[in-house]
Motif scaffolding. Structure first.
Motif, PDB file in Angstrom:
ATOM      1  N   VAL A  34     -14.395  -9.038  -9.424  1.00 42.35           N
ATOM      2  CA  VAL A  34     -14.266  -7.633  -9.028  1.00 42.35           C
ATOM      3  C   VAL A  34     -12.786  -7.276  -9.126  1.00 42.35           C
ATOM      4  O   VAL A  34     -11.954  -7.867  -8.439  1.00 42.35           O
ATOM      5  N   VAL A  35     -12.458  -6.324  -9.997  1.00 44.39           N
ATOM      6  CA  VAL A  35     -11.082  -5.833 -10.111  1.00 44.39           C
ATOM      7  C   VAL A  35     -10.927  -4.688  -9.117  1.00 44.39           C
ATOM      8  O   VAL A  35     -11.602  -3.661  -9.225  1.00 44.39           O
ATOM      9  N   MET A  36     -10.064  -4.904  -8.124  1.00 48.63           N
ATOM     10  CA  MET A  36      -9.847  -3.894  -7.085  1.00 48.63           C
ATOM     11  C   MET A  36      -8.558  -3.142  -7.381  1.00 48.63           C
ATOM     12  O   MET A  36      -7.579  -3.726  -7.860  1.00 48.63           O
ATOM     13  N   THR A  37      -8.545  -1.840  -7.079  1.00 45.02           N
ATOM     14  CA  THR A  37      -7.338  -1.028  -7.277  1.00 45.02           C
ATOM     15  C   THR A  37      -7.129  -0.189  -6.026  1.00 45.02           C
ATOM     16  O   THR A  37      -8.075   0.405  -5.497  1.00 45.02           O
ATOM     17  N   GLU A  38      -5.914  -0.164  -5.539  1.00 47.29           N
ATOM     18  CA  GLU A  38      -5.647   0.545  -4.290  1.00 47.29           C
ATOM     19  C   GLU A  38      -4.174   0.952  -4.249  1.00 47.29           C
ATOM     20  O   GLU A  38      -3.303   0.169  -4.619  1.00 47.29           O
ATOM     21  N   GLY A  39      -3.920   2.167  -3.764  1.00 45.76           N
ATOM     22  CA  GLY A  39      -2.558   2.685  -3.735  1.00 45.76           C
ATOM     23  C   GLY A  39      -1.701   2.136  -2.600  1.00 45.76           C
ATOM     24  O   GLY A  39      -0.474   2.114  -2.705  1.00 45.76           O
ATOM     25  N   LYS A  40      -2.325   1.715  -1.507  1.00 42.85           N
ATOM     26  CA  LYS A  40      -1.536   1.336  -0.320  1.00 42.85           C
ATOM     27  C   LYS A  40      -1.509  -0.179  -0.131  1.00 42.85           C
ATOM     28  O   LYS A  40      -2.556  -0.822   0.049  1.00 42.85           O
ATOM     29  N   GLN A  41      -0.278  -0.706  -0.108  1.00 49.16           N
ATOM     30  CA  GLN A  41      -0.094  -2.155   0.055  1.00 49.16           C
ATOM     31  C   GLN A  41      -0.764  -2.661   1.342  1.00 49.16           C
ATOM     32  O   GLN A  41      -1.383  -3.734   1.355  1.00 49.16           O
ATOM     33  N   SER A  42      -0.652  -1.888   2.431  1.00 50.42           N
ATOM     34  CA  SER A  42      -1.196  -2.368   3.712  1.00 50.42           C
ATOM     35  C   SER A  42      -2.721  -2.558   3.619  1.00 50.42           C
ATOM     36  O   SER A  42      -3.273  -3.505   4.194  1.00 50.42           O
ATOM     37  N   ASN A  43      -3.402  -1.685   2.876  1.00 51.24           N
ATOM     38  CA  ASN A  43      -4.851  -1.856   2.707  1.00 51.24           C
ATOM     39  C   ASN A  43      -5.156  -3.119   1.912  1.00 51.24           C
ATOM     40  O   ASN A  43      -6.105  -3.855   2.212  1.00 51.24           O
TER      41      ASN A  43
END
Ligand code: SAM
Length: 211
Positions: A85-94
């Motif tokens: 699963v390739v995950m993408t997220e803008g916030k490092q804390s998440n």
């Protein structure tokens, strides 16, 4: 007009009572999401993601907008050994929080974390993916559809969350709502996807790539 609950509250509550005992990490993530008011898809829609991924025996999933990993956890369970699963997220804390949950679940080998703009991150992968799930900021949905077209294999499944947008699709005229309406029209009228809108939670569009 106030936001609408897509499923009648009593029916929603009934559906919740039908759910089987969840994986303990998923349950913990769900409780964290509810406590923080973080908009995760929840168990009813999570089961649908899992169901669709298993039904096509998906091994490679691209997720746009992963938050702290709740929906990605459903996919990681669905893809099984050797799946990714390739995950993408803008916030490092998440992403940090997601990494911790996947480590504790013993599933770190099934996920890749990308911090930064999801559409840019997706550009780093050639694919083809078996399934693409989109849950980023709604005004970006039309661009996300373009990315999905490039990355999804024929026979693969594309899912967008929030396609009923708490009823705002009926009467609001802002960038997010317009983008959802535009994406819905395109998905329903294009000849490379066959799409159905599922009024589960806040509405999922489920599209089969047919060309
Ligand atoms: C609705 S939440 C995702 C919830 C997650 N899919 C789940 O159900 O567990 C949307 C997430 O996408 C992230 N996000 C929104 N737009 C983004 C973008 N363009 N690139 C990367 N992340 C984005 C936000 O930071 C937020 O964590």
């Amino acid at each position: 007009m106030a936001d609408l609950e897509i499923t009648h509250p009593q029916i929603y509550a009934y559906l919740e009572t039908t759910l089987a005992e969840e994986d303990p990490i998923l349950r913990e993530m769900g409780e964290y999401g509810r406590a923080q008011g973080f908009p995760i898809i929840g168990a009813q829609a999570g089961r649908m993601l899992y169901f669709l991924a298993r039904a096509i025996q998906a091994k490679n999933v691209l997720e746009l907008g992963s938050g702290f990993g709740y929906s990605a956890m459903w996919f990681a369970l669905a893809v099984g050994l050797g799946g990714k699963v390739v995950m993408t997220e803008g916030k490092q804390s998440n992403v940090d929080r997601a990494r911790d949950y996947f480590a504790r679940a013993g599933l770190l080998d099934r996920v890749e974390f990308n911090v930064g703009d999801a559409l840019t991150s997706a550009g780093r992968y050639r694919g083809p993916f078996d399934l693409v799930f989109c849950d980023i900021d709604k005004h970006e949905y039309p661009q996300a559809l373009g990315v999905a077209r490039e990355k999804l294999r024929v026979g693969g499944i594309l899912i967008f969350d929030n396609m009923l947008w708490y009823g705002r699709i009926l009467n609001q005229d802002d960038a997010a709502t317009r983008a959802i309406l535009q994406t819905t029209r395109e998905l329903m009228h294009t000849d490379d996807f066959f799409t159905t809108l599922v009024p589960l939670r806040d509405g999922l569009s489920v599209s089969l790539r047919i060309k």
